[in-house]
Design a protein around this motif. Structure first.
Motif, PDB file in Angstrom:
ATOM      1  N   MET A   1      13.370 -15.850  12.163  1.00 47.28           N
ATOM      2  CA  MET A   1      13.456 -17.269  12.501  1.00 47.28           C
ATOM      3  C   MET A   1      14.353 -17.971  11.487  1.00 47.28           C
ATOM      4  N   ILE A   2      15.451 -18.564  11.933  1.00 53.56           N
ATOM      5  CA  ILE A   2      16.314 -19.351  11.062  1.00 53.56           C
ATOM      6  C   ILE A   2      16.062 -20.813  11.380  1.00 53.56           C
ATOM      7  N   TRP A   3      15.619 -21.552  10.367  1.00 55.18           N
ATOM      8  CA  TRP A   3      15.266 -22.942  10.582  1.00 55.18           C
ATOM      9  C   TRP A   3      16.491 -23.810  10.813  1.00 55.18           C
ATOM     10  N   ASP A   4      16.351 -24.756  11.694  1.00 57.72           N
ATOM     11  CA  ASP A   4      17.321 -25.831  11.839  1.00 57.72           C
ATOM     12  C   ASP A   4      16.738 -27.034  11.120  1.00 57.72           C
ATOM     13  N   VAL A   5      17.274 -27.324   9.933  1.00 64.10           N
ATOM     14  CA  VAL A   5      16.695 -28.375   9.103  1.00 64.10           C
ATOM     15  C   VAL A   5      16.780 -29.732   9.782  1.00 64.10           C
ATOM     16  N   LEU A 147       7.580  -7.599   1.172  1.00 64.73           N
ATOM     17  CA  LEU A 147       7.471  -8.608   2.228  1.00 64.73           C
ATOM     18  C   LEU A 147       8.838  -8.950   2.823  1.00 64.73           C
ATOM     19  N   GLN A 148       9.878  -8.943   1.972  1.00 62.41           N
ATOM     20  CA  GLN A 148      11.242  -9.251   2.422  1.00 62.41           C
ATOM     21  C   GLN A 148      11.284 -10.550   3.221  1.00 62.41           C
ATOM     22  N   ALA A 149      10.630 -11.562   2.689  1.00 66.59           N
ATOM     23  CA  ALA A 149      10.597 -12.857   3.371  1.00 66.59           C
ATOM     24  C   ALA A 149      11.965 -13.524   3.328  1.00 66.59           C
ATOM     25  N   ARG A 150      12.243 -14.301   4.354  1.00 61.89           N
ATOM     26  CA  ARG A 150      13.508 -15.034   4.362  1.00 61.89           C
ATOM     27  C   ARG A 150      13.547 -16.067   3.235  1.00 61.89           C
ATOM     28  N   LYS A 151      12.387 -16.642   2.930  1.00 61.25           N
ATOM     29  CA  LYS A 151      12.293 -17.567   1.800  1.00 61.25           C
ATOM     30  C   LYS A 151      11.007 -17.272   1.041  1.00 61.25           C
ATOM     31  N   THR A 152      11.132 -17.142  -0.272  1.00 63.45           N
ATOM     32  CA  THR A 152       9.982 -16.871  -1.131  1.00 63.45           C
ATOM     33  C   THR A 152       9.781 -18.035  -2.087  1.00 63.45           C
ATOM     34  N   VAL A 153       8.541 -18.499  -2.176  1.00 69.64           N
ATOM     35  CA  VAL A 153       8.191 -19.612  -3.054  1.00 69.64           C
ATOM     36  C   VAL A 153       7.103 -19.147  -4.013  1.00 69.64           C
ATOM     37  N   TYR A 154       7.320 -19.397  -5.301  1.00 71.43           N
ATOM     38  CA  TYR A 154       6.257 -19.171  -6.277  1.00 71.43           C
ATOM     39  C   TYR A 154       5.511 -20.482  -6.444  1.00 71.43           C
ATOM     40  N   ARG A 155       4.225 -20.475  -6.114  1.00 75.18           N
ATOM     41  CA  ARG A 155       3.389 -21.684  -6.168  1.00 75.18           C
ATOM     42  C   ARG A 155       2.315 -21.476  -7.235  1.00 75.18           C
ATOM     43  N   ALA A 156       2.551 -22.009  -8.414  1.00 76.18           N
ATOM     44  CA  ALA A 156       1.612 -21.823  -9.523  1.00 76.18           C
ATOM     45  C   ALA A 156       0.576 -22.937  -9.525  1.00 76.18           C
ATOM     46  N   THR A 157      -0.683 -22.555  -9.617  1.00 77.57           N
ATOM     47  CA  THR A 157      -1.774 -23.528  -9.590  1.00 77.57           C
ATOM     48  C   THR A 157      -2.454 -23.690 -10.947  1.00 77.57           C
ATOM     49  N   ASP A 158      -2.086 -22.870 -11.910  1.00 79.79           N
ATOM     50  CA  ASP A 158      -2.703 -22.912 -13.236  1.00 79.79           C
ATOM     51  C   ASP A 158      -1.705 -22.415 -14.269  1.00 79.79           C
ATOM     52  N   LEU A 159      -2.049 -22.622 -15.528  1.00 78.94           N
ATOM     53  CA  LEU A 159      -1.354 -21.949 -16.626  1.00 78.94           C
ATOM     54  C   LEU A 159      -2.044 -20.596 -16.784  1.00 78.94           C
ATOM     55  N   TYR A 160      -1.612 -19.638 -15.978  1.00 81.90           N
ATOM     56  CA  TYR A 160      -2.368 -18.397 -15.797  1.00 81.90           C
ATOM     57  C   TYR A 160      -2.535 -17.599 -17.088  1.00 81.90           C
ATOM     58  N   ALA A 161      -1.476 -17.487 -17.868  1.00 81.65           N
ATOM     59  CA  ALA A 161      -1.558 -16.675 -19.084  1.00 81.65           C
ATOM     60  C   ALA A 161      -2.586 -17.247 -20.056  1.00 81.65           C
ATOM     61  N   GLN A 162      -2.608 -18.583 -20.183  1.00 82.94           N
ATOM     62  CA  GLN A 162      -3.593 -19.217 -21.065  1.00 82.94           C
ATOM     63  C   GLN A 162      -4.994 -19.070 -20.489  1.00 82.94           C
ATOM     64  N   ILE A 394      10.346 -26.491   2.043  1.00 81.03           N
ATOM     65  CA  ILE A 394      10.745 -25.091   2.184  1.00 81.03           C
ATOM     66  C   ILE A 394      11.921 -24.967   3.148  1.00 81.03           C
ATOM     67  N   GLU A 395      11.897 -25.756   4.213  1.00 85.31           N
ATOM     68  CA  GLU A 395      13.003 -25.733   5.173  1.00 85.31           C
ATOM     69  C   GLU A 395      14.331 -26.065   4.500  1.00 85.31           C
ATOM     70  N   SER A 396      14.279 -26.949   3.497  1.00 91.37           N
ATOM     71  CA  SER A 396      15.515 -27.420   2.867  1.00 91.37           C
ATOM     72  C   SER A 396      16.032 -26.488   1.776  1.00 91.37           C
ATOM     73  N   LEU A 397      15.240 -25.485   1.394  1.00 89.36           N
ATOM     74  CA  LEU A 397      15.670 -24.579   0.331  1.00 89.36           C
ATOM     75  C   LEU A 397      16.879 -23.772   0.783  1.00 89.36           C
ATOM     76  N   HIS A 398      17.851 -23.660  -0.089  1.00 87.44           N
ATOM     77  CA  HIS A 398      19.056 -22.891   0.236  1.00 87.44           C
ATOM     78  C   HIS A 398      18.845 -21.434  -0.137  1.00 87.44           C
ATOM     79  N   LEU A 399      19.206 -20.560   0.763  1.00 83.86           N
ATOM     80  CA  LEU A 399      19.078 -19.126   0.501  1.00 83.86           C
ATOM     81  C   LEU A 399      20.195 -18.655  -0.420  1.00 83.86           C
TER      82      LEU A 399
END
Length: 399
Positions: A1-5, A147-162, A394-399
């Motif tokens: 699926m290629i998004w049309d922004v 996964l080879q996703a068309r767009k990958t987002v890292y969504r951090a919810t905490d300071l994980y290492a701490q 996410i739609e607006s992110l450039h590959l």
């Protein structure tokens, strides 16, 4: 699926989304990835929610909160929880605490399921491709190329290492960030951390929200409150090292007229000599939360003063507000954008004194006949609104 922004929200195409998260679904623990996955599934997108794998090493912890249900889910394999929403609690060879020592010399994270197994599960449920992968568990590093996703987002919810006291997580985050198309954070402190770690890349902040319909619907009093007179101060959440236990006990001792109710799974030792007005209520299911909160007088966020708490984006803030109760909270940096709220009473120094003063101020506010009403308050922080804004970004992110 290629998004049309240029598409309007009404015309937004349906996409395949993989959510790689730390927490499996559980009635007593509902986190942001669960909420977002459900919203997108209800909108017609197809979502697979993959949580941190279980391993033979985890069998020794089967008596811990939620662990038995995680194993039950893992033995059952991937299942469709709701229309368009697949849940998978996978199995792997070893946990991260072992795999992290092997990944550098062997070039593979053995705490992630085998690539062949991941592809088989995706194929079984008709995910011929992944349009969006959201990763909020850095210990799953290495899943991105599978996964080879068309767009990958890292969504951090905490300071994980701490939070986990594990510096190796920083390296895992760097690897994920290197290939991520977008970077999301749930608080400003986490966003700063990600900018530093990624060499100054742009980070979008999407704070945690709340299920508006769930918490605004009026409920009868929960049976757990029977026989407990007011005023009632309530906390709902994990009872662990992030909670200011000494402050809560000290505040309860100073206010014997106040019933202090602590709901949530416990992973720390509780004081054997707790005052009689301090009640450890145990875990409560998400469905019952409104029936508790709506019948209490003040809600608490009594956190210890440490770096990881300053980075947290507590969902409870909005859940408390939508239940029409004022809040006494430690002034974590993540709450600073909300400090102008007339129903939020912050205290600057963790401990019984500050918590007690904030609770007193909240109770006085509660008794004020002018009061406050949260009808339609914070609508832009509902999970529906956050999910929509997130997909638009996410739609607006450039590959």
């Amino acid at each position: 699926m290629i998004w049309d922004v240029s598409c309007s929200k009404r015309q937004r195409p349906k996409v395949n989304i993989a959510f790689v998260s730390h927490s499996a679904f559980h009635p007593a623990m509902v986190v942001g990835s669960h909420q977002l996955a459900r919203v997108w599934a209800k909108l017609g997108h197809r979502v697979i929610h993959v949580s941190l794998p279980l391993t033979p090493f985890h069998l020794s912890r089967i008596g811990r909160p939620h662990m038995k249900q995680r194993f039950d889910s893992a033995w059952g394999g991937a299942t469709e929880r709701e229309p368009n929403l697949i849940e998978w609690v996978p199995l792997a060879a070893v946990p991260w605490d072992v795999a992290k020592y092997l990944s550098a010399p062997l070039g593979h994270n053995f705490s992630v399921p085998l690539a062949k197994r991941i592809r088989a599960v995706l194929s079984r449920f008709g995910f011929s491709s992944i349009d969006v992968a959201l990763i909020d568990e850095p210990r799953m590093v290495g899943v991105e190329p599978v996964l080879q996703a068309r767009k990958t987002v890292y969504r951090a919810t905490d300071l994980y290492a701490q939070y986990r006291g594990d510096p190796s997580i920083l390296d895992a985050e760097r690897k994920i960030l290197a290939s991520a198309d977008g970077i999301f954070a749930t608080s400003d402190p986490v966003a700063r951390h990600l900018r530093d770690l990624s060499g100054g890349r742009e980070v979008d902040v999407f704070r945690n929200g709340f299920d508006a319909d769930h918490f605004r619907e009026r409920r009868d009093e929960d049976p757990s409150l029977a026989g407990i007179d007011g005023p009632r101060a309530v906390y709902v959440g994990a009872i662990d090292h992030r909670l200011d236990l000494d402050g809560v006990v000290g505040m309860a001792l100073r206010r014997p007229d106040l019933n202090v109710l602590m709901y949530g799974p416990t992973t720390i030792s509780l004081p054997a000599d707790s005052p009689s007005n301090l009640r450890w209520m145990g875990p409560i299911t998400y469905d019952r939360l409104p029936a508790v909160l709506q019948h209490c007088d003040v809600a608490m966020l009594p956190l210890v003063d440490n770096e990881e708490n300053h980075g947290r984006s507590p969902m409870k803030y909005f859940e408390y507000r939508s239940s029409n109760i004022p809040i006494a909270a430690f002034a974590a940096e993540s709450l600073a954008p909300l400090s102008s709220s007339d129903s939020l009473f912050l205290y600057q120094q963790a401990g019984a004194s500050g918590l007690g003063e904030a609770v007193d101020a909240a109770l006085a506010f509660r008794r004020d006949p002018q009061g406050f009403s949260t009808t339609n308050l914070d609508d832009d922080m509902s999970w529906q609104q956050i999910a929509s804004r997130m997909l638009t970004r996410i739609e607006s992110l450039h590959l």
